[in-house]
Design a protein around this motif. Sequence first.
Motif, PDB file in Angstrom:
ATOM      1  N   MET A  76      13.056   1.810  -0.755  1.00  0.00           N
ATOM      2  CA  MET A  76      12.141   1.550  -0.095  1.00  0.00           C
ATOM      3  C   MET A  76      11.795   2.560   1.217  1.00  0.00           C
ATOM      4  SD  MET A  76      12.435  -2.680   0.331  1.00  0.00           S
ATOM      5  CE  MET A  76      12.135  -3.437  -1.123  1.00  0.00           C
ATOM      6  N   ALA A  77      12.990   2.783   1.880  1.00  0.00           N
ATOM      7  CA  ALA A  77      12.966   3.735   3.181  1.00  0.00           C
ATOM      8  C   ALA A  77      12.619   5.107   2.734  1.00  0.00           C
ATOM      9  CB  ALA A  77      14.489   3.901   3.721  1.00  0.00           C
ATOM     10  N   THR A 124      19.175  -4.994  -1.992  1.00  0.00           N
ATOM     11  CA  THR A 124      20.536  -4.300  -2.311  1.00  0.00           C
ATOM     12  C   THR A 124      20.488  -2.736  -1.447  1.00  0.00           C
ATOM     13  OG1 THR A 124      19.454  -3.044  -4.168  1.00  0.00           O
ATOM     14  CG2 THR A 124      20.454  -5.098  -4.711  1.00  0.00           C
ATOM     15  N   VAL A 125      21.441  -2.281  -1.629  1.00  0.00           N
ATOM     16  CA  VAL A 125      21.600  -0.792  -0.585  1.00  0.00           C
ATOM     17  C   VAL A 125      20.642  -0.086  -1.404  1.00  0.00           C
ATOM     18  CG1 VAL A 125      22.908   1.030   0.090  1.00  0.00           C
ATOM     19  CG2 VAL A 125      23.775  -1.294   0.383  1.00  0.00           C
ATOM     20  N   ASP A 126      20.758  -0.020  -2.934  1.00  0.00           N
ATOM     21  CA  ASP A 126      19.818   0.937  -3.522  1.00  0.00           C
ATOM     22  C   ASP A 126      18.302   0.612  -3.269  1.00  0.00           C
ATOM     23  OD1 ASP A 126      21.926   2.375  -4.669  1.00  0.00           O
ATOM     24  OD2 ASP A 126      21.881   1.238  -6.611  1.00  0.00           O
ATOM     25  N   ARG A 130       0.808  -1.171  -0.075  1.00  0.00           N
ATOM     26  CA  ARG A 130       0.164  -0.138  -0.039  1.00  0.00           C
ATOM     27  C   ARG A 130       1.007   1.318  -0.035  1.00  0.00           C
ATOM     28  NH1 ARG A 130      -4.056  -0.782   4.925  1.00  0.00           N
ATOM     29  NH2 ARG A 130      -4.765   1.336   4.044  1.00  0.00           N
ATOM     30  N   PHE A 131       2.027   1.067   0.333  1.00  0.00           N
ATOM     31  CA  PHE A 131       3.144   2.101   0.521  1.00  0.00           C
ATOM     32  C   PHE A 131       3.946   2.106  -0.617  1.00  0.00           C
ATOM     33  CE2 PHE A 131       1.207   1.810   4.742  1.00  0.00           C
ATOM     34  CZ  PHE A 131       0.761   3.256   5.084  1.00  0.00           C
ATOM     35  N   GLY A 132       3.784   1.341  -1.726  1.00  0.00           N
ATOM     36  CA  GLY A 132       4.488   1.238  -2.805  1.00  0.00           C
ATOM     37  C   GLY A 132       6.008   0.508  -2.724  1.00  0.00           C
ATOM     38  N   VAL A 133       6.065  -0.494  -1.491  1.00  0.00           N
ATOM     39  CA  VAL A 133       7.303  -1.269  -1.103  1.00  0.00           C
ATOM     40  C   VAL A 133       6.650  -2.542  -1.425  1.00  0.00           C
ATOM     41  CG1 VAL A 133       8.728  -1.781   0.801  1.00  0.00           C
ATOM     42  CG2 VAL A 133       7.968   0.613   0.519  1.00  0.00           C
ATOM     43  N   ASN A 134       7.675  -3.416  -2.194  1.00  0.00           N
ATOM     44  CA  ASN A 134       7.458  -4.718  -2.442  1.00  0.00           C
ATOM     45  C   ASN A 134       8.799  -5.399  -2.109  1.00  0.00           C
ATOM     46  OD1 ASN A 134       6.540  -6.981  -3.374  1.00  0.00           O
ATOM     47  ND2 ASN A 134       6.859  -6.542  -5.666  1.00  0.00           N
ATOM     48  N   LEU A 135       8.278  -6.423  -1.234  1.00  0.00           N
ATOM     49  CA  LEU A 135       9.264  -7.321  -0.391  1.00  0.00           C
ATOM     50  C   LEU A 135       9.224  -8.649  -1.129  1.00  0.00           C
ATOM     51  CD1 LEU A 135       9.247  -6.789   3.161  1.00  0.00           C
ATOM     52  CD2 LEU A 135      10.722  -6.099   1.876  1.00  0.00           C
ATOM     53  N   GLU A 136      10.005  -8.692  -2.376  1.00  0.00           N
ATOM     54  CA  GLU A 136       9.859 -10.116  -3.333  1.00  0.00           C
ATOM     55  C   GLU A 136      10.177 -11.288  -2.710  1.00  0.00           C
ATOM     56  OE1 GLU A 136      11.401  -8.696  -7.169  1.00  0.00           O
ATOM     57  OE2 GLU A 136       9.947  -7.186  -7.383  1.00  0.00           O
ATOM     58  N   GLN A 137      11.283 -11.155  -1.884  1.00  0.00           N
ATOM     59  CA  GLN A 137      11.929 -12.533  -1.403  1.00  0.00           C
ATOM     60  C   GLN A 137      11.420 -12.847   0.257  1.00  0.00           C
ATOM     61  OE1 GLN A 137      16.162 -11.849  -1.997  1.00  0.00           O
ATOM     62  NE2 GLN A 137      16.029 -11.357  -3.915  1.00  0.00           N
ATOM     63  N   ILE A 138      10.397 -12.179   0.579  1.00  0.00           N
ATOM     64  CA  ILE A 138      10.157 -12.514   1.811  1.00  0.00           C
ATOM     65  C   ILE A 138       9.774 -14.180   1.936  1.00  0.00           C
ATOM     66  CG2 ILE A 138       7.503 -12.247   1.536  1.00  0.00           C
ATOM     67  CD1 ILE A 138       7.643 -10.745   4.563  1.00  0.00           C
ATOM     68  N   SER A 139      10.154 -14.588   3.113  1.00  0.00           N
ATOM     69  CA  SER A 139       9.869 -16.214   3.501  1.00  0.00           C
ATOM     70  C   SER A 139       9.682 -16.320   4.909  1.00  0.00           C
ATOM     71  CB  SER A 139      10.814 -16.798   2.893  1.00  0.00           C
ATOM     72  OG  SER A 139      12.354 -16.685   3.580  1.00  0.00           O
ATOM     73  N   ALA A 140       9.178 -17.568   4.995  1.00  0.00           N
ATOM     74  CA  ALA A 140       8.953 -18.151   6.300  1.00  0.00           C
ATOM     75  C   ALA A 140       9.882 -19.289   6.670  1.00  0.00           C
ATOM     76  CB  ALA A 140       7.509 -18.438   7.030  1.00  0.00           C
TER      77      ALA A 140
END
Length: 94
Positions: free
Chosen positions: A61-62, A54-56, A22-32
């Motif tokens: 995201m920040a 990556t740092v970029d 919703r804030f335009g941040v996508n965590l593509e590699q999130i896992s449990a």
Amino acid sequence: MDDLDREVAVGAGVRLVNVLLRFGVNLEQISADKVCRSCTDVKDAYRISLGVLTVDDTHAMAGQLESFALEFEQMRELLCSIPARQAGPAEGSV
């Protein structure tokens, strides 16, 4: 029990991803990931991993989250500065 623990962990991860999207941040590699009981003192059966950024990507995201936070703070300050009578419907109005 392990399946229930995993479902809870995945549900928490999905919730985080959906909120961040919703804030335009996508965590593509999130896992449990299952926690190794003999390797750590973590009490949860699963740990949420946000993936490798990556740092970029991290700066981007920040920056996106900071932008929304600043906008939210400005809207809150504006709302707090409006006298109560102006903020809501007039007395007796239908």
